[in-house]
Write an enzyme that holds these catalytic residues in place. Structure first.
Site, short mmCIF file in Angstrom:
data_model
loop_
_atom_site.label_atom_id
_atom_site.label_comp_id
_atom_site.label_asym_id
_atom_site.label_seq_id
_atom_site.Cartn_x
_atom_site.Cartn_y
_atom_site.Cartn_z
N LEU A 196 42.57 48.67 43.04
CA LEU A 196 42.17 49.25 41.74
C LEU A 196 40.81 48.74 41.30
CD1 LEU A 196 45.54 48.77 39.80
CD2 LEU A 196 44.62 50.91 40.72
N ASP A 317 35.12 37.03 26.16
CA ASP A 317 34.53 38.02 27.07
C ASP A 317 34.91 39.45 26.71
OD1 ASP A 317 32.78 38.59 29.10
OD2 ASP A 317 34.25 38.37 30.70
#
Ligand code: ADP
Ligand code: MG
Ligand code: MG
Length: 546
Positions: A196, A317
């Site tokens: 993925l 983040d």
């Protein structure tokens, strides 16, 4: 078509078909019988010793763990003496997830049944204040109408029923399930599907738990690469934090184990791709989202941040790339590798971490900082979702990080004329350079932020319950990931020798099944129901008969 292209087509079709068949009961048809047969309850004699050691704190066992809670509720139903609190609990849960249009009616029925002293189901354990508040307020369809009642209900249940539960056969059944939960699953329990995405230490693959049919994402961290690039601290922090948080707005860790070559994190699969992909790669001529869509995602991100901050975790983040969509179009935060947990008693941290163009001024200035850095990155993310460019870059500009830093510290943000006043106001509140003045997390919640006029059309209660329909639903036949060839390969790691210290670290990492997600999986895929069989007429089933 070249061979590489063909490989992607074949891998996509296997993955899309596995994914399509795992909704609810259909998962059963995708199971591997051999592995399903390994998920069986032991005879109580085999696990009786766990009675004393198993997690039996009320809140954890009876409220938060899905299987524990179901067994506790079955116990309550089995004893007529607990009928009122048991029914009230079910009705409150029903109310909380009800559509708004049905709420007033439900609330009225509940008031008549449990809150009127003349009713035979009157719940006298509720305090006078809670009772009068519900009675006064029940015509407003508030999501938290029964919050106080529920807290009092749980206090009552703990005091009056916990001891009885622990003497009952339902508790023995709980112990059997805890035994099963503690059996580690290993690599061979998962069937791998296509890659993925690519992380710093290894690939992330779609995978399927063979015994239940549930799909997950398996993030692999290559042992040698981790050692060579000093990734141990980050890996253990990410694992610990993922295992600790349970929110529908953050990816959940279900299993942590090791293979010969990798450490593996098996977590919620997010099939819909990341926000960055949707902003720029779906309709290239018309990048970015309209404000309604950006508002929805921002609200879900806020719920994720609020949960992290309540658990004393600074994410650091946040950016479109790290926000992933699921099949329904809901988003969750992912990639907690840069997150940091504030120890008790310490309210600030330090350290340069994040992505250029997103990091808050106080962090760039090497000052101590707290959760407020995440609201700056939220402002940058929201701005970019609508403007289709970052607030500190000109579109298409190649610019040095030092210049971006200079702009973040000094320059005011300029807003495209298309931004509404509400959007501009909230962006300014979030990208406020002074962390003291910034919108964010106050008094252990984001109430002030949620009340901004940008969100005036949004029903937070429904959003938090996962019931507000998403603005965009990913195509179930589409694969929102790069072609396999474009993911990019890793070079082999040379010159790394694994010693005892390393294997100790792997053992510390590979903690196995995470209780809440494991139990959720058993319930959701029907395995819990298949295993939780009771005898006729109150007789003990064979596996509980001593
Ligand atoms: P790293 O911390 O090494 O950057 P990430 O956690 O960002 O690794 O994962 C790498 C990539 O794998 C992501 O950019 C994304 O494409 C994909 N990915 C990660 N987690 C999931 C998930 N839960 N579901 C689907 N894809 C994922
Ligand atoms: Mg990443
Ligand atoms: Mg990471």
């Amino acid at each position: 078509m070249d061979i590489g292209g063909l490989e992607t087509v074949v891998a996509n079709s296997a993955y899309v078909s596995a994914r399509g068949s795992v909704d609810g009961a259909a998962a059963a048809t995708m199971r591997d019988k051999k592995y399903r047969a390994k998920l069986n309850l032991p005879h109580i004699r085999e696990c009786e010793s766990m009675k004393a050691t198993v997690d039996s704190a009320f809140d954890s066992m009876c409220v938060r763990q899905p299987i524990g809670k179901r067994l506790f509720q079955q116990y309550l139903e089995s004893d007529p003496a607990h009928k009122n609190p048991s029914d009230l609990w079910k009705d409150i849960e029903d109310y909380n997830i009800a559509q708004e249009k049905d709420r007033a009616n439900k609330a009225q029925k509940m008031v008549n049944k449990y809150y009127e002293s003349s009713s035979k189901n009157y719940c006298s354990f509720l305090g006078d204040k809670a009772v009068s508040r519900v009675k006064e307020d029940h015509k407003n369809v508030r999501g938290d109408l029964f919050k106080e009642s529920e807290q009092q209900l749980l206090v009552h249940l703990e005091a009056k029923t916990l001891a009885g539960f622990k003497e009952s056969m339902y508790f023995l059944r709980y112990v059997q399930f805890k035994w099963l939960e503690s059996q580690q699953v290993t690599e061979d329990w998962f069937m791998d599907f296509r890659v993925l995405g690519k992380g710093g230490f290894g690939e992330v693959h779609a995978c399927q738990m063979k015994a239940t049919g549930k799909m997950y994402a398996n993030k692999k961290l290559n042992k040698k690469r981790l050692k060579k690039r000093k990734g141990y601290d980050g890996a253990i922090i990410e694992k610990r934090i993922l295992a600790k948080v349970h929110s529908r707005f953050i990816v959940t860790l279900a299993y942590a184990f090791q293979t010969k070559t990798d450490l593996c994190l098996v977590m919620t699969i997010m099939n819909g791709g990341d926000l960055r992909f949707h902003m720029y790669n779906v309709d290239e001529k018309n990048p970015g989202f309209n404000e309604t869509r950006a508002c929805y995602y921002t609200a879900q991100i806020i719920c994720g941040l609020e949960h992290l901050h309540q658990h004393r975790i600074v994410y650091r983040d946040l950016k479109p790339e790290n926000v992933l969509l699921d099949d329904a179009g809901h988003v969750r935060l992912s990639d907690l590798g840069l997150a940091v947990e504030l120890p008790p008693g310490k309210d600030k941290t330090q350290g340069y971490a994040g992505t250029p163009g997103f990091m808050a001024p106080e962090l760039l200035q090497k000052k101590e900082y707290d959760y407020s850095v995440d609201y700056f990155t939220l402002g940058v993310t929201l701005y970019e979702m609508v403007a289709a460019k970052g607030p500190f870059r000109v579109r298409g500009e190649q610019v040095e990080n030092t210049e971006v830093t200079r702009r973040i510290l000094n320059d005011p943000v300029s807003y495209p004329p298309t931004f509404t006043k509400e959007l501009k106001d909230i962006c300014e509140g979030l990208m406020e350079k002074d962390p003291e003045k910034r919108l964010g997390f106050k008094n252990n919640e984001c109430a002030e932020l949620k009340m901004q006029s940008f969100f005036k059309e949004l029903n937070w209660g429904r959003l938090e319950a996962g019931m507000l329909p998403p603005p965009f639903v990913p195509d179930p036949k589409m694969v929102y990931a790069k072609d396999i060839d474009d993911v990019g390969a890793f070079s082999t790691v040379k010159g790394v020798v694994i010693d005892n210290k390393d294997t100790d670290f792997y053992t510390e990492f590979a903690t196995g099944n995470v209780p809440i997600p494991w139990q959720e999986e058993m319930v959701e895929t029907g395995v819990f129901g298949e295993l939780n069989i009771w005898g006729q007429n109150g007789k003990l089933p064979a596996d509980l008969d001593p």
